[in-house]
Enzyme design. Structure first.
Site, PDB file in Angstrom:
ATOM      1  N   TYR A   1      18.530  10.150  17.458  1.00 23.56           N
ATOM      2  CA  TYR A   1      18.630  11.652  16.677  1.00 23.56           C
ATOM      3  C   TYR A   1      19.763  12.305  17.028  1.00 23.56           C
ATOM      4  O   TYR A   1      20.414  12.815  15.959  1.00 23.56           O
ATOM      5  CB  TYR A   1      17.262  12.413  17.343  1.00 23.56           C
ATOM      6  CG  TYR A   1      17.516  13.586  17.151  1.00 23.56           C
ATOM      7  CD1 TYR A   1      17.065  14.181  15.830  1.00 23.56           C
ATOM      8  CD2 TYR A   1      17.570  14.644  18.146  1.00 23.56           C
ATOM      9  CE1 TYR A   1      17.035  15.636  15.553  1.00 23.56           C
ATOM     10  CE2 TYR A   1      17.695  16.089  17.779  1.00 23.56           C
ATOM     11  CZ  TYR A   1      17.362  16.357  16.359  1.00 23.56           C
ATOM     12  OH  TYR A   1      17.461  17.797  16.263  1.00 23.56           O
TER      13      TYR A   1
ATOM     14  N   ASN B   1      16.646  24.793  22.658  1.00 24.11           N
ATOM     15  CA  ASN B   1      15.182  24.745  22.216  1.00 24.11           C
ATOM     16  C   ASN B   1      14.769  25.885  21.476  1.00 24.11           C
ATOM     17  O   ASN B   1      14.581  27.001  22.135  1.00 24.11           O
ATOM     18  CB  ASN B   1      14.447  24.571  23.483  1.00 24.11           C
ATOM     19  CG  ASN B   1      14.642  23.235  24.217  1.00 24.11           C
ATOM     20  OD1 ASN B   1      15.673  23.092  24.708  1.00 24.11           O
ATOM     21  ND2 ASN B   1      13.479  22.657  24.466  1.00 24.11           N
TER      22      ASN B   1
ATOM     23  N   ARG C   1       9.517  11.531  30.992  1.00 22.62           N
ATOM     24  CA  ARG C   1       9.564  10.978  29.747  1.00 22.62           C
ATOM     25  C   ARG C   1      10.837  10.473  29.369  1.00 22.62           C
ATOM     26  O   ARG C   1      12.077  10.716  29.917  1.00 22.62           O
ATOM     27  CB  ARG C   1       9.276  12.266  28.670  1.00 22.62           C
ATOM     28  CG  ARG C   1       9.285  12.105  27.254  1.00 22.62           C
ATOM     29  CD  ARG C   1       8.953  13.216  26.387  1.00 22.62           C
ATOM     30  NE  ARG C   1       9.857  14.318  26.357  1.00 22.62           N
ATOM     31  CZ  ARG C   1       9.879  15.189  25.572  1.00 22.62           C
ATOM     32  NH1 ARG C   1       8.885  15.387  24.796  1.00 22.62           N
ATOM     33  NH2 ARG C   1      10.838  15.995  25.464  1.00 22.62           N
TER      34      ARG C   1
HETATM   35  P1  NAD Z   1      11.101  20.964  10.722  1.00 20.09           P
HETATM   36  O1  NAD Z   1      10.480  19.630  10.573  1.00 20.09           O
HETATM   37  O2  NAD Z   1      10.139  22.101  10.851  1.00 20.09           O
HETATM   38  O3  NAD Z   1      11.672  21.452   9.387  1.00 20.09           O
HETATM   39  C1  NAD Z   1      12.532  20.506   8.515  1.00 20.09           C
HETATM   40  C2  NAD Z   1      12.194  20.527   7.058  1.00 20.09           C
HETATM   41  O4  NAD Z   1      13.094  19.780   6.270  1.00 20.09           O
HETATM   42  C3  NAD Z   1      10.718  19.997   6.812  1.00 20.09           C
HETATM   43  O5  NAD Z   1      10.104  21.238   6.222  1.00 20.09           O
HETATM   44  C4  NAD Z   1      10.850  18.888   5.851  1.00 20.09           C
HETATM   45  O6  NAD Z   1       9.769  18.785   5.046  1.00 20.09           O
HETATM   46  C5  NAD Z   1      12.108  19.098   5.186  1.00 20.09           C
HETATM   47  N1  NAD Z   1      12.892  17.747   4.889  1.00 20.09           N
HETATM   48  C6  NAD Z   1      13.341  16.665   5.957  1.00 20.09           C
HETATM   49  N2  NAD Z   1      13.794  15.875   5.256  1.00 20.09           N
HETATM   50  C7  NAD Z   1      13.937  16.249   3.956  1.00 20.09           C
HETATM   51  C8  NAD Z   1      14.767  15.583   2.742  1.00 20.09           C
HETATM   52  N3  NAD Z   1      15.306  14.447   3.013  1.00 20.09           N
HETATM   53  N4  NAD Z   1      14.626  16.241   1.614  1.00 20.09           N
HETATM   54  C9  NAD Z   1      14.039  17.402   1.509  1.00 20.09           C
HETATM   55  N5  NAD Z   1      13.504  18.305   2.819  1.00 20.09           N
HETATM   56  C10 NAD Z   1      13.416  17.418   3.793  1.00 20.09           C
HETATM   57  O7  NAD Z   1      12.211  21.074  11.838  1.00 20.09           O
HETATM   58  P2  NAD Z   1      12.721  22.492  12.560  1.00 20.09           P
HETATM   59  O8  NAD Z   1      12.057  22.214  13.875  1.00 20.09           O
HETATM   60  O9  NAD Z   1      12.661  23.775  11.894  1.00 20.09           O
HETATM   61  O10 NAD Z   1      14.161  21.965  12.513  1.00 20.09           O
HETATM   62  C11 NAD Z   1      15.006  22.404  11.677  1.00 20.09           C
HETATM   63  C12 NAD Z   1      16.344  21.745  12.099  1.00 20.09           C
HETATM   64  O11 NAD Z   1      16.841  22.191  13.206  1.00 20.09           O
HETATM   65  C13 NAD Z   1      16.589  20.123  12.136  1.00 20.09           C
HETATM   66  O12 NAD Z   1      17.622  19.414  11.343  1.00 20.09           O
HETATM   67  C14 NAD Z   1      16.310  19.813  13.526  1.00 20.09           C
HETATM   68  O13 NAD Z   1      17.063  18.524  13.822  1.00 20.09           O
HETATM   69  C15 NAD Z   1      17.180  21.002  14.146  1.00 20.09           C
HETATM   70  N6  NAD Z   1      17.092  21.571  15.468  1.00 20.09           N
HETATM   71  C16 NAD Z   1      15.900  21.769  15.885  1.00 20.09           C
HETATM   72  C17 NAD Z   1      15.386  22.028  17.028  1.00 20.09           C
HETATM   73  C18 NAD Z   1      14.110  22.573  17.707  1.00 20.09           C
HETATM   74  O14 NAD Z   1      13.742  22.906  18.788  1.00 20.09           O
HETATM   75  N7  NAD Z   1      13.049  22.885  16.692  1.00 20.09           N
HETATM   76  C19 NAD Z   1      16.642  22.003  18.197  1.00 20.09           C
HETATM   77  C20 NAD Z   1      17.605  21.481  17.794  1.00 20.09           C
HETATM   78  C21 NAD Z   1      18.051  21.282  16.439  1.00 20.09           C
HETATM   79  N1  UFG Z   2       7.504  18.648  28.152  1.00 20.89           N
HETATM   80  C1  UFG Z   2       6.606  18.295  28.955  1.00 20.89           C
HETATM   81  N2  UFG Z   2       5.258  18.138  28.394  1.00 20.89           N
HETATM   82  C2  UFG Z   2       5.194  18.074  27.101  1.00 20.89           C
HETATM   83  C3  UFG Z   2       6.170  18.210  26.206  1.00 20.89           C
HETATM   84  C4  UFG Z   2       7.323  18.505  26.800  1.00 20.89           C
HETATM   85  O1  UFG Z   2       6.415  18.297  30.021  1.00 20.89           O
HETATM   86  O2  UFG Z   2       3.940  17.851  26.555  1.00 20.89           O
HETATM   87  C5  UFG Z   2       8.799  18.837  28.813  1.00 20.89           C
HETATM   88  C6  UFG Z   2       9.885  17.867  28.330  1.00 20.89           C
HETATM   89  O3  UFG Z   2       9.977  16.928  29.186  1.00 20.89           O
HETATM   90  C7  UFG Z   2      10.982  18.865  28.463  1.00 20.89           C
HETATM   91  C8  UFG Z   2      10.624  20.295  28.068  1.00 20.89           C
HETATM   92  O4  UFG Z   2       9.409  20.076  28.111  1.00 20.89           O
HETATM   93  O5  UFG Z   2      11.499  18.836  29.826  1.00 20.89           O
HETATM   94  C9  UFG Z   2      11.132  20.507  26.625  1.00 20.89           C
HETATM   95  O6  UFG Z   2      10.379  19.680  25.698  1.00 20.89           O
HETATM   96  P1  UFG Z   2      10.552  19.562  24.238  1.00 20.89           P
HETATM   97  O7  UFG Z   2       9.783  18.399  23.629  1.00 20.89           O
HETATM   98  O8  UFG Z   2       9.837  20.948  23.907  1.00 20.89           O
HETATM   99  O9  UFG Z   2      12.177  19.909  23.699  1.00 20.89           O
HETATM  100  P2  UFG Z   2      13.312  19.058  24.192  1.00 20.89           P
HETATM  101  O10 UFG Z   2      14.113  19.615  24.993  1.00 20.89           O
HETATM  102  O11 UFG Z   2      12.880  17.566  24.558  1.00 20.89           O
HETATM  103  O12 UFG Z   2      13.964  18.839  22.501  1.00 20.89           O
HETATM  104  C10 UFG Z   2      14.194  19.858  21.835  1.00 20.89           C
HETATM  105  C11 UFG Z   2      14.002  19.645  20.184  1.00 20.89           C
HETATM  106  C12 UFG Z   2      15.246  18.621  19.731  1.00 20.89           C
HETATM  107  C13 UFG Z   2      16.453  19.011  20.285  1.00 20.89           C
HETATM  108  C14 UFG Z   2      16.412  19.032  21.842  1.00 20.89           C
HETATM  109  C15 UFG Z   2      17.684  19.378  22.372  1.00 20.89           C
HETATM  110  O13 UFG Z   2      12.797  19.323  20.153  1.00 20.89           O
HETATM  111  O14 UFG Z   2      15.353  18.805  18.432  1.00 20.89           O
HETATM  112  O15 UFG Z   2      15.622  20.139  22.092  1.00 20.89           O
HETATM  113  O16 UFG Z   2      17.346  19.151  23.719  1.00 20.89           O
HETATM  114  F1  UFG Z   2      17.145  18.011  19.876  1.00 20.89           F
END
Ligand code: NAD
Ligand code: UFG
Length: 328
Positions: free
Chosen positions: A141, A170, A282
């Site tokens: 990823y 996050n 994890r």
């Molecule tokens: P999300 O899954 O809620 O939103 C992504 C959206 O993109 C969805 O609605 C999905 O249907 C659409 N999508 C995916 N592939 C597609 C395609 N090929 N064509 C058209 N639509 C498509 O994800 P999110 O949590 O809103 O994250 C948004 C972005 O931020 C992502 O790129 C993710 O990698 C990045 N990001 C998220 C986090 C986090 O904590 N949520 C952290 C770091 C980076």
């Molecule tokens: N965690 C738990 N229990 C759970 C879920 C999560 O203990 O059921 C812990 C994880 O181990 C981690 C923390 O909570 O330490 C946060 O976990 P998340 O899964 O909420 O988030 P991550 O930090 O793993 O990942 C997020 C986004 C990714 C992004 C990443 C960058 O989901 O898209 O931050 O670190 F890439």
């Protein structure tokens, strides 16, 4: 500006669409709804249910809607799945982004805003994380996001494209008015899972690892409000007026919170007890990730409206309390 929001029906994208409207821009959403929710987008916003890989349709859309800037949130973002089944990640995150950039080149759209991630740093050499630290992702990823960062640098150099890549920490929280929020299926993020454990929707929350070298033994993360993320993106627009801009910014609060602290904060906000189970680590979780976002603050004038995770959790709590089944 007319802004195409790719992935605008998803969690972060749908919040950004609202911030764009509030700032006086005209968002247009493209999303294939593989995740995301049509209901997260107001009925008056133009919505195109397309896949980014559909080159012809994307060219037509960019041209007909006279798009000036593209914001790209669309991706697959399940870190664990990216390890066990990486094909879709390279296809959807790297290849589909290349297709999108090609469509932009074909039509002459030169401004791009990209959702990158702190996962591109892997296990950082030092904390807090600054943008100049080495990037060595520890899962596919993060690698796909780094691939796109490299692609963008090359496109800026060769074709004069201007971009801002934001490395989120996050993402958390929900719209202040409680109208939209986080609804992932499956959900893997900590805050919504802890809220579900508080309300009884889940039996408990598993703490993944209690033996990390951190003050309370659980992982430290930097939970940044989704509306603060969106405001940083919009603040970068003026800088993208100059051709060939290559901008990278970390976006986080700079304040680390442990898993146990998040559970305690959810209990305080909800007034409910959270049943918890201590579980093994994890795979692939670094002990601590938190941002130095001073570059975004300095260069974009970015200011946090949610510096405190409790306020962020309050918004998430309201959304989950009032929408126990998400958007359905
Ligand atoms: P999300 O899954 O809620 O939103 C992504 C959206 O993109 C969805 O609605 C999905 O249907 C659409 N999508 C995916 N592939 C597609 C395609 N090929 N064509 C058209 N639509 C498509 O994800 P999110 O949590 O809103 O994250 C948004 C972005 O931020 C992502 O790129 C993710 O990698 C990045 N990001 C998220 C986090 C986090 O904590 N949520 C952290 C770091 C980076
Ligand atoms: N965690 C738990 N229990 C759970 C879920 C999560 O203990 O059921 C812990 C994880 O181990 C981690 C923390 O909570 O330490 C946060 O976990 P998340 O899964 O909420 O988030 P991550 O930090 O793993 O990942 C997020 C986004 C990714 C992004 C990443 C960058 O989901 O898209 O931050 O670190 F890439």
């Amino acid at each position: 500006m007319k802004v195409l929001v790719a992935g605008g029906a998803g969690y972060i994208g749908s919040h950004c669409v609202r911030q764009l409207q509030a700032a006086g821009h005209s968002p247009i959403v493209v999303d294939n709804l593989v995740f995301g929710h049509r209901q997260a987008i107001a009925a008056d916003i133009p919505f195109y249910p397309l896949d980014l890989g559909d080159h012809k349709a994307m060219v037509r859309l960019l041209d007909q809607e006279k798009i000036e800037l593209v914001m790209h949130f669309a991706a697959f973002a399940y870190v664990g799945e990216s390890v066990t089944d990486p094909r879709g990640y390279y296809e959807n995150n790297s290849v589909a982004t290349l297709r999108l950039l090609e469509a932009m080149l074909d039509v002459g759209v030169g401004k791009f805003v990209f959702s990158s991630t702190c996962a591109t740093y892997g296990e950082p050499e030092k904390l807090p994380i600054t943008e100049d630290l080495p990037q060595s992702p520890i899962n596919p990823y993060g690698q796909t996001k780094l691939d796109v960062e490299h692609m963008l640098k090359a496109f800026a150099h060769a074709y004069g494209m201007s971009f801002a890549a934001f490395r989120y920490f996050n993402a958390a929280g929900a719209a202040e008015d409680g109208s939209i929020g986080e609804d992932h299926n499956p959900e893997t993020h900590l805050i919504p899972l802890v809220i579900d454990a508080a309300t009884g929707k889940r039996e408990n929350i598993k703490i993944f690892g209690t033996d990390y070298p951190t003050p309370d033994g659980t992982c430290l993360r930097d939970y940044v409000h989704v509306d603060d993320l969106s405001r940083a993106h919009i603040a970068a627009f003026p800088l993208l007026e100059n051709k060939g801009q290559q901008l990278f910014y970390n976006l986080g609060t700079g304040k680390p919170n442990s898993v146990r602290e998040i559970i305690t904060a959810v209990e305080a906000v909800s007034g409910l007890k959270v049943p918890l189970v201590e579980a093994p680590r994890r795979a692939g979780d670094p002990p601590a990730l938190y941002a130095d976002s001073s570059k975004a603050m300095r260069e974009l004038g970015w200011q946090l409206q949610y510096p405190d995770v409790t306020k962020t959790i309050e918004t998430a709590w309201r959304w989950h309390r009032d929408h126990p089944n998400g958007f359905v």
